[in-house]
Design a protein around this motif. Structure first.
Motif, PDB file in Angstrom:
ATOM      1  N   UNK A   1       3.295  -6.520   3.491  1.00  0.00           N
ATOM      2  CA  UNK A   1       2.312  -7.025   2.813  1.00  0.00           C
ATOM      3  C   UNK A   1       1.826  -6.499   1.585  1.00  0.00           C
ATOM      4  N   UNK A   2       2.414  -7.064   0.402  1.00  0.00           N
ATOM      5  CA  UNK A   2       2.476  -6.615  -1.036  1.00  0.00           C
ATOM      6  C   UNK A   2       1.172  -7.042  -1.640  1.00  0.00           C
TER       7      UNK A   2
ATOM      8  N   UNK B   1       0.948  -1.145  -0.070  1.00  0.00           N
ATOM      9  CA  UNK B   1       0.070  -0.127  -0.035  1.00  0.00           C
ATOM     10  C   UNK B   1       0.846   1.137  -0.025  1.00  0.00           C
ATOM     11  N   UNK B   2       2.107   1.240   0.710  1.00  0.00           N
ATOM     12  CA  UNK B   2       2.798   2.385   0.593  1.00  0.00           C
ATOM     13  C   UNK B   2       3.614   2.701  -0.585  1.00  0.00           C
ATOM     14  N   UNK B   3       3.817   1.582  -1.263  1.00  0.00           N
ATOM     15  CA  UNK B   3       4.455   1.880  -2.889  1.00  0.00           C
ATOM     16  C   UNK B   3       3.196   2.000  -3.777  1.00  0.00           C
ATOM     17  N   UNK B   4       2.307   1.559  -3.475  1.00  0.00           N
ATOM     18  CA  UNK B   4       0.903   2.051  -4.455  1.00  0.00           C
ATOM     19  C   UNK B   4       0.728   3.688  -4.029  1.00  0.00           C
ATOM     20  N   UNK B   5       0.829   3.915  -2.881  1.00  0.00           N
ATOM     21  CA  UNK B   5       0.596   5.470  -2.453  1.00  0.00           C
ATOM     22  C   UNK B   5       1.470   6.479  -3.366  1.00  0.00           C
TER      23      UNK B   5
ATOM     24  N   UNK C   1      -2.356   8.809   1.226  1.00  0.00           N
ATOM     25  CA  UNK C   1      -1.626   8.000   2.379  1.00  0.00           C
ATOM     26  C   UNK C   1      -1.598   6.624   2.182  1.00  0.00           C
ATOM     27  N   UNK C   2      -0.550   5.953   2.734  1.00  0.00           N
ATOM     28  CA  UNK C   2      -0.810   4.549   2.693  1.00  0.00           C
ATOM     29  C   UNK C   2      -1.868   3.947   3.127  1.00  0.00           C
ATOM     30  N   UNK C   3      -2.642   4.526   4.394  1.00  0.00           N
ATOM     31  CA  UNK C   3      -3.821   3.990   4.863  1.00  0.00           C
ATOM     32  C   UNK C   3      -4.870   4.274   3.821  1.00  0.00           C
TER      33      UNK C   3
END
Length: 186
Positions: A69-70, A30-34, A40-42
């Motif tokens: 968690x990818x 989620x951080x990489x997709x952000x 934000x990652x959330x």
């Protein structure tokens, strides 16, 4: 997908950006997709879970440290069959199509803006062609089918099986009739 609300859910720019990023075949957190969504990652994790609900994304195996968690695309060749038999469904399908075209336009604009900084072998590979031709509905379908056939051998390449020197390239075919004009007006 039949419910216009479900169809519209896919048209969100963040979800389009996530789908686009996962379509590369990479597994992203989620951080990489952000980084692609600007959220934000959330907030991005929320969109990933919604995409999972509709079968477009799925959790990938945890990375070696077990903490990250990818996610991955659930099926890279998945196509959307949107129900346009109602006014609401047609409007929702239009929103998804417009969002996809906007996303593709952004990819093209980014490349053109930085093309001069590309390695020499990648300069001048982008193209934009436009052909207004007179076709019957059957001929328009045949043109679209022929364009898809040209791309077919390259679609089978996965991230792990791609030949040396390749990179992700967006190819978009638009085969759309011009709007109908009143009789006698072109």
């Amino acid at each position: 997908m039949r419910d216009p609300r479900d169809i519209r859910a896919l048209a969100h720019p963040a979800r389009m950006a996530i789908l686009d990023a996962l379509a590369s075949g990479e597994e992203l957190t989620a951080t990489e997709c952000a980084e692609f969504t600007g959220l934000s990652p959330s907030a991005t994790a929320y969109h990933l879970k919604l995409l999972q609900r509709y079968g477009f994304a799925e959790p990938a195996p945890a990375r070696s440290d077990g903490r990250e968690r990818p996610w991955r695309a659930s099926n890279r060749s998945r196509s959307m069959d949107l129900d346009t038999s109602t006014a609401g469904g047609a409007a929702a399908a239009w929103e998804v199509t417009a969002a996809y075209i906007d996303r593709t336009k952004a990819v093209a604009e980014e490349f053109v803006a930085g093309e001069h900084q590309e390695p020499p072998e990648w300069q001048d590979v982008g193209s934009l062609s436009n052909s207004d031709i007179w076709l019957s509905a059957e001929e328009a379908r045949a043109v679209n089918s022929a364009l898809q056939e040209v791309l077919h051998p390259f679609r089978a390449r996965s991230l792990k099986e791609r030949p040396e020197g390749t990179r992700r390239v967006r190819v978009m075919n638009l085969v759309f009739p011009h709007p109908r004009r009143p009789p006698g007006r072109g």
